[in-house]
Write an enzyme that holds these catalytic residues in place. Structure first.
Site, PDB file in Angstrom:
ATOM      1  N   SER A  90       0.841  -1.206   0.000  1.00 54.95           N
ATOM      2  CA  SER A  90       0.000   0.000   0.000  1.00 54.95           C
ATOM      3  C   SER A  90       0.877   1.256   0.000  1.00 54.95           C
ATOM      4  O   SER A  90       1.627   1.451  -0.953  1.00 54.95           O
ATOM      5  CB  SER A  90      -0.964  -0.062   1.193  1.00 54.95           C
ATOM      6  OG  SER A  90      -1.929   0.937   1.096  1.00 54.95           O
ATOM      7  N   HIS A  92      -4.102  -0.967  -4.223  1.00 57.56           N
ATOM      8  CA  HIS A  92      -5.539  -1.240  -4.049  1.00 57.56           C
ATOM      9  C   HIS A  92      -6.240  -0.937  -5.378  1.00 57.56           C
ATOM     10  O   HIS A  92      -7.342  -0.390  -5.398  1.00 57.56           O
ATOM     11  CB  HIS A  92      -6.157  -0.355  -2.946  1.00 57.56           C
ATOM     12  CG  HIS A  92      -5.498  -0.463  -1.606  1.00 57.56           C
ATOM     13  ND1 HIS A  92      -5.751  -1.499  -0.739  1.00 57.56           N
ATOM     14  CD2 HIS A  92      -4.588   0.336  -0.977  1.00 57.56           C
ATOM     15  CE1 HIS A  92      -5.036  -1.320   0.381  1.00 57.56           C
ATOM     16  NE2 HIS A  92      -4.324  -0.220   0.247  1.00 57.56           N
ATOM     17  N   GLU A 109      -4.953  -5.660  -4.683  1.00 56.00           N
ATOM     18  CA  GLU A 109      -4.703  -6.168  -3.330  1.00 56.00           C
ATOM     19  C   GLU A 109      -4.259  -7.640  -3.368  1.00 56.00           C
ATOM     20  O   GLU A 109      -4.586  -8.376  -4.293  1.00 56.00           O
ATOM     21  CB  GLU A 109      -5.980  -6.033  -2.487  1.00 56.00           C
ATOM     22  CG  GLU A 109      -6.322  -4.565  -2.238  1.00 56.00           C
ATOM     23  CD  GLU A 109      -7.509  -4.364  -1.299  1.00 56.00           C
ATOM     24  OE1 GLU A 109      -8.178  -5.362  -0.945  1.00 56.00           O
ATOM     25  OE2 GLU A 109      -7.758  -3.199  -0.931  1.00 56.00           O
TER      26      GLU A 109
END
Lengths: 323, 323
Positions: A122, A164, A191
């Site tokens: 992330s 994401h 993800e």
């Protein structure tokens, strides 16, 4: 190793397993940087437990919380001994604001340089590129000012990384950035998926896909479109790469997959090939009247054509039963 | 006219206004087909009111609710008199199952053939292509079996149309379809946005964008990827087209925009051009020592360079004040 966030921590742990292996497996000494995270020490405890469960020898926390602490010689020393550096998720602007251009930031670049694996999920993924996406909104259609850019750590030059990617519908914002900076390659990571970059080859592992936006030949109005207006972005080349595929970042092309053939299937194919060769010889020898061929096919246990069509037919019947 | 759904009905009505104009404005005789909708007569009343408010002469409902009714000679006659046919949103499989291959379906094709405008929103957009998307899930990453295909009405050959494209995150399902059928061009239309196709040119109007996925040069594993697995889709050419852009569906390239220059700006540009020409002549006449140029620039009210840089500087200052 660029991880798109939400990597599986409880079941197969495909991505984290790969990270530990790349860091040296039983010899792995992993430094965890949780600076992006607003969570407490629990986030370190989680990765400590995960990496040890996957067989790492040692896991240490390196957590500067301001630029002063990012000059701490002890933290730099820890990074100097690491075979793997892992940056957690959180806020990439906090992470870059604290470590970029400090001895801790330089120590991460040095670790990467000497061959340690540097990974992040992330926020810890986005910071790895030379140009870093920072904040923004979701949506498929690129619009002016839908996101911003800051300078990243620069492990990977000439790219911009979003994460994401599927789950938060981020085509639009990544398209906006590459429309404004067409010398960059846009990389969107889903993800529980990782883009593993070795030399200039990007390999994909995990549950989702890595999406590449190549704007080299773009036609765009990004330099004068109005505030929040949809942007023109024509001629962007798109690559969606699932697990197992490899992509050349220099030529910006898909690499031919390593041939992976099921041994049983290989045996059948070889057998079918031999049958066809025999048939070709028969035809060449003029022993090939329609009647002779029919008799020849009847003698065979499973002629190759029937194997193939038979499989499709069975497949179709199953589908029909499902519907 | 292919509308991505949720077209503005209360404010500017940009898309619906364009539809009425294309249908002949004050001479427009519009047949509304609400068959896709599960709503009652209210949906007809809404479009009746909208089209009349935009100046249409007449609005009639053509609502077959089963294939028998789609053979009704009266409905066919209504379509025969229409200058515009509008298909509402709802369930495109219901719409296609009732009208495709019936006299009502043929009458829509005939209307289109003789030059009537045929438009539709959402389900009424998807049905227009030769190949129709039917059901499916959202998500950016294309996955095996994430959507299905049925035969559409065929006003537009060789394409497949998706709608609510940005709002429902439909990159994945449209990519899946073009990966499996690379002879089709994928067209995704955002809400309150329309793709207007005249001859083989697609023009965009409305608030969002039209996204084109051109898979002519795709490398894909769509023929053997596992159920629900992310698909390889490498080398798809992507075009995001905002309002005002035009795209050639035959050559699959962006068309150069019609030049639209602000008259005031044109005047300033012409003046600046004359100044530059004069300066070039001065230089050629050797009247161009640094001192002479400086004096010359001082004499000018607004030298062209200052106009340009001045605008940028002002813009930057405004941005700074915003932040």
């Amino acid at each position: 190793m660029i991880i798109g966030g939400a990597e599986d921590k409880l079941r197969k742990r495909r991505v984290l397993k790969e990270f530990v292996a790349a860091a040296g497996g039983p010899e792995a000494r992993i430094a965890v940087l949780p600076t992006a995270s607003s969570l407490g020490d629990e986030i370190v405890e989680v990765y400590d437990a995960l990496f040890r469960a996957e067989g790492a020898a040692e896991v240490v926390a390196v957590r500067p919380e301001n630029r002063d602490e990012a000059h701490d010689a002890d933290l730099v020393e820890e990074l100097g001994k690491a075979t793997g550096v892992f940056m957690t998720g959180g806020n990439q602007l906090k992470l870059s604001a604290i470590i970029c251009g400090t001895p801790v930031g330089d120590a991460i670049l040095a670790a990467h340089q000497r061959g340690a694996v540097v990974g992040g999920t992330s926020a810890g993924a986005s910071i790895q590129s030379s140009h870093m996406i920072a904040m923004g909104v979701g949506g498929s259609t690129p619009k002016q000012r839908m996101t911003q850019m800051a300078a990243g750590l620069g492990l990977l030059q000439g790219v911009i990384i979003d994460q994401h990617f599927e789950q938060r519908n981020r085509y639009g914002r990544l398209l906006m950035l590459v429309a404004q900076s067409p010398q960059l390659l846009g990389i969107g990571v889903d993800e529980d998926t990782a883009a593993v970059v070795t030399e200039d080859v990007l390999s994909v592992i995990g549950r989702g896909a890595v999406t590449i936006l190549d704007p080299s030949r773009i036609t765009t109005n990004a330099f004068d479109a109005g505030r929040a207006a949809p942007l023109l972005a024509s001629g962007v080349v798109l690559h969606v790469l699932p697990s197992g595929t490899r992509f050349d970042l220099t030529t910006r092309t898909l690499l031919t997959p390593d041939p992976r053939v099921d041994p049983l299937e290989a045996k059948e194919l070889a057998e079918a090939g031999r049958d066809l060769s025999q048939m070709a010889r028969d035809i060449a020898a003029a022993d090939a009247s329609p009647g002779a061929l029919r008799r020849r096919l009847r003698r065979k246990r499973r002629p190759p054509e029937d194997v193939e069509y038979g499989e499709y037919a069975e497949h179709d019947r199953q589908d029909g039963a499902d519907a």
